[in-house]
Design a protein around this motif. Structure first.
Motif, PDB file in Angstrom:
ATOM      1  N   PRO A  14       0.834  -1.209   0.000  1.00 32.60           N
ATOM      2  CA  PRO A  14       0.000   0.000   0.000  1.00 32.60           C
ATOM      3  C   PRO A  14       0.867   1.256   0.000  1.00 32.60           C
ATOM      4  CG  PRO A  14      -0.873  -1.602   1.540  1.00 32.60           C
ATOM      5  CD  PRO A  14       0.440  -2.152   1.060  1.00 32.60           C
ATOM      6  N   GLY A  15       0.451   2.233  -0.810  1.00 30.95           N
ATOM      7  CA  GLY A  15       1.230   3.454  -0.966  1.00 30.95           C
ATOM      8  C   GLY A  15       2.247   3.400  -2.082  1.00 30.95           C
ATOM      9  N   GLY A  16       2.447   2.236  -2.634  1.00 29.07           N
ATOM     10  CA  GLY A  16       3.426   2.069  -3.701  1.00 29.07           C
ATOM     11  C   GLY A  16       2.877   2.430  -5.067  1.00 29.07           C
ATOM     12  N   SER A  17       3.731   2.209  -6.079  1.00 31.98           N
ATOM     13  CA  SER A  17       3.380   2.573  -7.458  1.00 31.98           C
ATOM     14  C   SER A  17       3.680   1.420  -8.405  1.00 31.98           C
ATOM     15  CB  SER A  17       4.191   3.795  -7.900  1.00 31.98           C
ATOM     16  OG  SER A  17       3.902   4.930  -7.114  1.00 31.98           O
ATOM     17  N   LEU A  18       2.932   1.386  -9.493  1.00 31.04           N
ATOM     18  CA  LEU A  18       3.178   0.470 -10.592  1.00 31.04           C
ATOM     19  C   LEU A  18       2.846   1.199 -11.888  1.00 31.04           C
ATOM     20  CD1 LEU A  18       1.600  -2.967  -9.527  1.00 31.04           C
ATOM     21  CD2 LEU A  18       4.027  -2.500  -9.871  1.00 31.04           C
ATOM     22  N   PRO A  87      -5.294  -1.253  -1.101  1.00 32.02           N
ATOM     23  CA  PRO A  87      -5.740  -2.643  -1.300  1.00 32.02           C
ATOM     24  C   PRO A  87      -6.957  -2.769  -2.224  1.00 32.02           C
ATOM     25  CG  PRO A  87      -5.122  -2.309   0.973  1.00 32.02           C
ATOM     26  CD  PRO A  87      -5.050  -0.960   0.324  1.00 32.02           C
ATOM     27  N   GLU A  88      -7.822  -1.764  -2.217  1.00 31.09           N
ATOM     28  CA  GLU A  88      -9.013  -1.799  -3.074  1.00 31.09           C
ATOM     29  C   GLU A  88      -8.682  -1.725  -4.561  1.00 31.09           C
ATOM     30  OE1 GLU A  88     -10.120  -0.910   0.960  1.00 31.09           O
ATOM     31  OE2 GLU A  88      -8.648   0.046  -0.362  1.00 31.09           O
ATOM     32  N   ASP A  89      -7.446  -1.425  -4.892  1.00 31.84           N
ATOM     33  CA  ASP A  89      -7.022  -1.411  -6.297  1.00 31.84           C
ATOM     34  C   ASP A  89      -6.655  -2.812  -6.790  1.00 31.84           C
ATOM     35  OD1 ASP A  89      -5.288   1.658  -5.609  1.00 31.84           O
ATOM     36  OD2 ASP A  89      -7.229   1.421  -6.614  1.00 31.84           O
ATOM     37  N   THR A  90      -6.638  -3.779  -5.904  1.00 31.01           N
ATOM     38  CA  THR A  90      -6.315  -5.147  -6.294  1.00 31.01           C
ATOM     39  C   THR A  90      -7.337  -5.680  -7.287  1.00 31.01           C
ATOM     40  OG1 THR A  90      -5.207  -5.634  -4.207  1.00 31.01           O
ATOM     41  CG2 THR A  90      -6.053  -7.507  -5.457  1.00 31.01           C
ATOM     42  N   ALA A  91      -6.852  -6.126  -8.438  1.00 39.35           N
ATOM     43  CA  ALA A  91      -7.740  -6.606  -9.492  1.00 39.35           C
ATOM     44  C   ALA A  91      -6.891  -7.095 -10.659  1.00 39.35           C
ATOM     45  CB  ALA A  91      -8.667  -5.495  -9.973  1.00 39.35           C
ATOM     46  N   VAL A  92      -7.566  -7.727 -11.612  1.00 37.17           N
ATOM     47  CA  VAL A  92      -6.943  -7.976 -12.907  1.00 37.17           C
ATOM     48  C   VAL A  92      -7.242  -6.762 -13.781  1.00 37.17           C
ATOM     49  CG1 VAL A  92      -6.856  -9.448 -14.940  1.00 37.17           C
ATOM     50  CG2 VAL A  92      -7.213 -10.466 -12.681  1.00 37.17           C
ATOM     51  N   TYR A  93      -6.202  -6.193 -14.343  1.00 37.85           N
ATOM     52  CA  TYR A  93      -6.332  -5.005 -15.166  1.00 37.85           C
ATOM     53  C   TYR A  93      -6.265  -5.402 -16.648  1.00 37.85           C
ATOM     54  CZ  TYR A  93      -6.040  -1.944 -11.145  1.00 37.85           C
ATOM     55  OH  TYR A  93      -6.315  -1.291  -9.969  1.00 37.85           O
ATOM     56  N   TYR A  94      -7.230  -4.913 -17.409  1.00 35.93           N
ATOM     57  CA  TYR A  94      -7.343  -5.247 -18.821  1.00 35.93           C
ATOM     58  C   TYR A  94      -7.189  -3.993 -19.684  1.00 35.93           C
ATOM     59  CZ  TYR A  94      -9.477  -9.606 -17.207  1.00 35.93           C
ATOM     60  OH  TYR A  94      -9.716 -10.808 -16.584  1.00 35.93           O
ATOM     61  N   CYS A  95      -6.448  -4.149 -20.739  1.00 36.86           N
ATOM     62  CA  CYS A  95      -6.324  -3.092 -21.738  1.00 36.86           C
ATOM     63  C   CYS A  95      -7.425  -3.274 -22.778  1.00 36.86           C
ATOM     64  CB  CYS A  95      -4.952  -3.182 -22.396  1.00 36.86           C
ATOM     65  SG  CYS A  95      -4.648  -1.929 -23.660  1.00 36.86           S
ATOM     66  N   TYR A  96      -8.014  -2.179 -23.190  1.00 33.31           N
ATOM     67  CA  TYR A  96      -9.065  -2.194 -24.203  1.00 33.31           C
ATOM     68  C   TYR A  96      -8.710  -1.187 -25.291  1.00 33.31           C
ATOM     69  CZ  TYR A  96     -13.402  -0.836 -26.490  1.00 33.31           C
ATOM     70  OH  TYR A  96     -14.340  -0.529 -27.440  1.00 33.31           O
ATOM     71  N   GLY A  97      -9.001  -1.569 -26.537  1.00 30.80           N
ATOM     72  CA  GLY A  97      -8.773  -0.666 -27.642  1.00 30.80           C
ATOM     73  C   GLY A  97      -9.924  -0.663 -28.631  1.00 30.80           C
ATOM     74  N   SER A  98     -10.327   0.519 -29.028  1.00 33.12           N
ATOM     75  CA  SER A  98     -11.282   0.677 -30.130  1.00 33.12           C
ATOM     76  C   SER A  98     -10.446   1.050 -31.346  1.00 33.12           C
ATOM     77  CB  SER A  98     -12.304   1.768 -29.805  1.00 33.12           C
ATOM     78  OG  SER A  98     -13.174   1.964 -30.901  1.00 33.12           O
ATOM     79  N   GLY A 108      -5.069  -9.417 -19.799  1.00 31.33           N
ATOM     80  CA  GLY A 108      -5.148  -9.031 -18.398  1.00 31.33           C
ATOM     81  C   GLY A 108      -3.835  -9.218 -17.663  1.00 31.33           C
ATOM     82  N   THR A 109      -3.619  -8.374 -16.666  1.00 33.86           N
ATOM     83  CA  THR A 109      -2.451  -8.488 -15.799  1.00 33.86           C
ATOM     84  C   THR A 109      -2.884  -8.248 -14.362  1.00 33.86           C
ATOM     85  OG1 THR A 109      -0.163  -7.719 -15.452  1.00 33.86           O
ATOM     86  CG2 THR A 109      -1.765  -6.043 -16.079  1.00 33.86           C
ATOM     87  N   GLN A 110      -2.384  -9.093 -13.469  1.00 37.82           N
ATOM     88  CA  GLN A 110      -2.809  -9.042 -12.060  1.00 37.82           C
ATOM     89  C   GLN A 110      -2.056  -7.947 -11.316  1.00 37.82           C
ATOM     90  OE1 GLN A 110      -5.163 -11.045 -10.263  1.00 37.82           O
ATOM     91  NE2 GLN A 110      -4.776  -9.511  -8.667  1.00 37.82           N
ATOM     92  N   VAL A 111      -2.797  -7.153 -10.582  1.00 30.51           N
ATOM     93  CA  VAL A 111      -2.224  -6.173  -9.665  1.00 30.51           C
ATOM     94  C   VAL A 111      -2.731  -6.501  -8.275  1.00 30.51           C
ATOM     95  CG1 VAL A 111      -2.191  -3.752  -8.964  1.00 30.51           C
ATOM     96  CG2 VAL A 111      -2.009  -4.352 -11.391  1.00 30.51           C
ATOM     97  N   THR A 112      -1.813  -6.720  -7.358  1.00 30.03           N
ATOM     98  CA  THR A 112      -2.164  -7.036  -5.979  1.00 30.03           C
ATOM     99  C   THR A 112      -1.502  -6.025  -5.057  1.00 30.03           C
ATOM    100  OG1 THR A 112      -2.319  -9.403  -6.489  1.00 30.03           O
ATOM    101  CG2 THR A 112      -2.122  -8.790  -4.169  1.00 30.03           C
ATOM    102  N   VAL A 113      -2.321  -5.355  -4.255  1.00 33.95           N
ATOM    103  CA  VAL A 113      -1.821  -4.364  -3.305  1.00 33.95           C
ATOM    104  C   VAL A 113      -2.018  -4.930  -1.905  1.00 33.95           C
ATOM    105  CG1 VAL A 113      -1.933  -1.988  -2.509  1.00 33.95           C
ATOM    106  CG2 VAL A 113      -2.511  -2.539  -4.889  1.00 33.95           C
ATOM    107  N   SER A 114      -0.910  -5.263  -1.267  1.00 36.90           N
ATOM    108  CA  SER A 114      -0.988  -5.919   0.034  1.00 36.90           C
ATOM    109  C   SER A 114       0.317  -5.743   0.783  1.00 36.90           C
ATOM    110  CB  SER A 114      -1.278  -7.409  -0.143  1.00 36.90           C
ATOM    111  OG  SER A 114      -1.241  -8.085   1.095  1.00 36.90           O
ATOM    112  N   SER A 115       0.211  -5.678   2.117  1.00 36.36           N
ATOM    113  CA  SER A 115       1.400  -5.602   2.939  1.00 36.36           C
ATOM    114  C   SER A 115       1.820  -6.990   3.388  1.00 36.36           C
ATOM    115  CB  SER A 115       1.141  -4.704   4.145  1.00 36.36           C
ATOM    116  OG  SER A 115       0.020  -5.163   4.870  1.00 36.36           O
TER     117      SER A 115
END
Length: 115
Positions: A14-18, A87-98, A108-115
């Motif tokens: 938590p508090g970090g960056s990606l 922590p609420e940002d934890t999710a699989v992140y998907y790129c979308y293009g029109s 998709g790429t997994q992002v996990t925010v946890s101590s």
């Protein structure tokens, strides 16, 4: 064949960056919009940020001031800089293009925010 390939996910405190990247390959005649969505376990996929016409940016209220979407036309790549992660940002992140009149999704790429 058009492909969207995400990278940059991982585990962060938590508090970090990606920074997520989405590289677009294939025959692309026009890019209408690019976006990042996310889907947490048990929840619906939601729009996080989008960029339209190369410059119009929109953000979900939950990420405003913390996330930034940007693009590099020369590299056909869109980025999502995520700061002050919670922590609420934890999710699989998907790129979308029109692109060229059709819709495309990355894997998709997994992002996990946890101590």
């Amino acid at each position: 064949q058009v492909q969207l390939v995400e990278s940059g996910g991982g585990l962060v405190q938590p508090g970090g960056s990606l920074r997520l990247s989405c590289a677009v390959s294939g025959n692309i005649f026009s890019i209408i919009a690019m976006a990042w969505y996310r889907q947490a376990p048990g929840k619906q996929r939601e729009l996080v940020a989008s960029i339209t016409g190369g410059s119009i940016r929109t953000y979900a209220d939950s990420v405003k001031g913390r996330f930034t979407i940007s693009g590099d036309n020369a590299k056909n790549t869109v980025y999502l800089q995520m700061n002050s992660l919670i922590p609420e940002d934890t999710a699989v992140y998907y790129c979308y293009g029109s692109l060229s009149g059709r819709s495309y999704w990355g894997q998709g790429t997994q992002v996990t925010v946890s101590s």
